[in-house]
Design an enzyme around this catalytic site. Structure first.
Site, short mmCIF file in Angstrom:
data_model
loop_
_atom_site.label_atom_id
_atom_site.label_comp_id
_atom_site.label_asym_id
_atom_site.label_seq_id
_atom_site.Cartn_x
_atom_site.Cartn_y
_atom_site.Cartn_z
N ARG A 293 -27.66 -14.83 -32.27
CA ARG A 293 -28.73 -15.61 -32.87
C ARG A 293 -29.35 -14.79 -34.00
NH1 ARG A 293 -32.46 -12.52 -31.89
NH2 ARG A 293 -33.79 -13.68 -33.30
N GLY A 294 -30.19 -15.45 -34.78
CA GLY A 294 -30.74 -14.83 -35.98
C GLY A 294 -29.98 -15.37 -37.17
N ALA A 295 -30.71 -15.86 -38.18
CA ALA A 295 -30.07 -16.55 -39.31
C ALA A 295 -28.98 -15.71 -39.99
CB ALA A 295 -31.14 -16.97 -40.32
N ARG B 18 -25.80 -24.95 -35.10
CA ARG B 18 -27.25 -24.76 -35.20
C ARG B 18 -27.69 -25.41 -36.51
NH1 ARG B 18 -29.62 -20.39 -32.57
NH2 ARG B 18 -31.55 -21.56 -32.93
N GLN C 51 -37.89 -14.24 -27.39
CA GLN C 51 -37.23 -13.29 -28.28
C GLN C 51 -38.05 -12.03 -28.50
OE1 GLN C 51 -37.27 -16.69 -29.04
NE2 GLN C 51 -35.46 -17.24 -30.22
N ASP D 2 -35.65 -18.54 -41.08
CA ASP D 2 -34.37 -19.19 -40.88
C ASP D 2 -33.98 -20.08 -42.07
OD1 ASP D 2 -33.36 -18.92 -37.80
OD2 ASP D 2 -35.52 -18.71 -37.98
N ASN E 184 -39.44 -20.91 -39.57
CA ASN E 184 -39.19 -19.78 -38.68
C ASN E 184 -39.48 -20.23 -37.25
OD1 ASN E 184 -38.47 -16.93 -38.42
ND2 ASN E 184 -40.60 -16.59 -37.81
N LYS E 185 -39.31 -19.32 -36.32
CA LYS E 185 -39.52 -19.63 -34.90
C LYS E 185 -40.83 -20.38 -34.67
CE LYS E 185 -39.24 -19.21 -30.38
NZ LYS E 185 -38.22 -19.84 -29.55
#
Length: 378
Positions: free
Chosen positions: A53-55, A90, A201, A241, A251-252
């Site tokens: 995970r993570g852009a 995603r 996270q 992201d 973002n999150k």
């Protein structure tokens, strides 16, 4: 990335077995485990389930997934079908589509028999570029942290949200790269680590900071505003992201609320990201960015290490780096909410550019309205 005394990247390849290896992020922070991915479908599953995970990282992972696909079938139909399948894993992070577009644009012009080797070569190049890009972001961000320290003459308190560190990228991270480089250069820093429910996270951030020896304190998501009101936060630094051409940041979930609290308390708010995270086709971020709705069970359930005492002979052995392995770890899954109660799980929100002090990229720190000029710098 430091795990004990060993350096890792979050993704690497095994040239002998023609496979891709990853750190399984669903085991962190309770166990350090790696996975071998030997097919396009295995990579797609890893992205979809957030084993990676993570852009920035999922973009590179998708590139390797396409390389694995070309090993199996390098036809035009396979190229397009594989790119479409990986792109659907995603929906919010733009690096995924960016990486696949770069790969397919390069491969379409090549003879079929050359595509597999070319795909691997370009995926390797993209991984190396990610490391260099994040190191540059870290240098610019560390300069900002250093300037706060020089003005304050005391420890710089940084609040983060979600994980924008090693495991969200191939190495270094984005927002956390700035923290690591400032810390390594002798600047005293302390990080407030948001829990970041429902995927937690923040646990990954705390694990990373502990591995690197960076002072930090883990907090629940809603503590950030309180800390800002009491002067305990000097700067907020987050990753991203997807970013619009106007500087609006997806973002999150919960990032928007942190930005509102930061503005109300005159705390500077920065987003750190590679230029590849900017979607220059986006005009209205709130209307145009697809916000991923993840499964409701991520909200209803929670997992963690089982604290129940066990007979001595059943205790899990320790790995060389002091971390338990996934195969021996006893992870408990607990239900927080009855299935009869509906639950929603939007994974991201959009922070308007007006709430953002600056955007840190590999080209420097700029105001949100200035990033449109970067469109032709990629």
């Amino acid at each position: 990335m430091k795990v004990g005394q060993t350096h890792y990247r979050s993704i690497w390849t095994d040239e002998v077995r023609r496979s891709v290896c990853i750190v399984d992020q669903t085991c962190l922070p309770h166990a350090f485990a790696t996975l071998r991915l030997e097919s396009r479908d295995a990579v797609a599953h890893a992205i979809r389930t957030m084993q990676v995970r993570g852009a920035p990282l999922i973009g590179v992972a998708a590139a390797y997934g396409l390389a694995l696909a070309m090993d199996a079938d390098s036809s035009n139909a396979a190229l397009e079908e594989s790119a479409s399948l990986l792109n659907a894993t995603r929906p919010t992070a733009v690096n995924l589509a960016w990486a696949l577009k770069r790969m397919t644009s390069h491969l379409r012009n090549l003879p079929h028999q050359s595509r597999a080797s070319a795909a691997w070569a370009l995926a390797h190049k993209m991984a190396d570029e990610d490391v260099a890009t994040n190191a540059a972001i870290g240098e610019y961000g560390a300069t900002l942290i250093r300037s706060i320290h020089e003005a304050k003459h005391d420890t710089v308190n940084i609040l983060t949200h979600c994980n924008a560190g090693w495991v969200a990228t191939v190495d270094w991270g984005t927002a956390l790269a700035a923290v690591y480089k400032a810390h390594d250069s002798g600047v005293p820093v302390h990080v407030w680590v948001d829990e970041t429910r429902p995927r937690n996270q923040g646990l990954l951030t705390a694990w990373e900071l502990r591995q690197h020896g960076v002072p930090h304190t883990y907090i629940v998501d809603n503590a950030g505003g309180h800390l800002m009101q009491h002067g305990q936060v000097d700067v907020v630094m987050v990753g991203a992201d997807r970013v619009s051409m106007h500087g609006d940041v997806a973002n999150k979930i919960g990032t928007y609320l942190k930005a509102l609290a930061a503005q109300d308390n005159d705390v500077p708010f920065y987003a750190a990201l590679p230029i590849s995270t900017i979607d220059f086709s986006l005009d209205d971020a709130l209307e145009e960015i697809e916000i991923e709705e993840r499964p409701a069970d991520e909200v209803r359930l929670i997992g963690g290490k089982d604290l129940k005492d066990k007979p001595k002979h059943q205790r899990a052995p320790q790995a060389e780096n002091g971390l338990e392995t996934a195969s021996t770890l006893d992870i408990a899954r607990l239900r927080l909410l009855d299935d009869r109660s509906p639950a929603a799980n939007p994974a991201f929100d959009v922070t308007p550019a007006r709430l953002i002090t600056g955007i840190i990229t590999e080209r420097g720190i700029m105001k949100p309205h200035e990033i449109a000029a970067l469109e032709h710098a990629t």
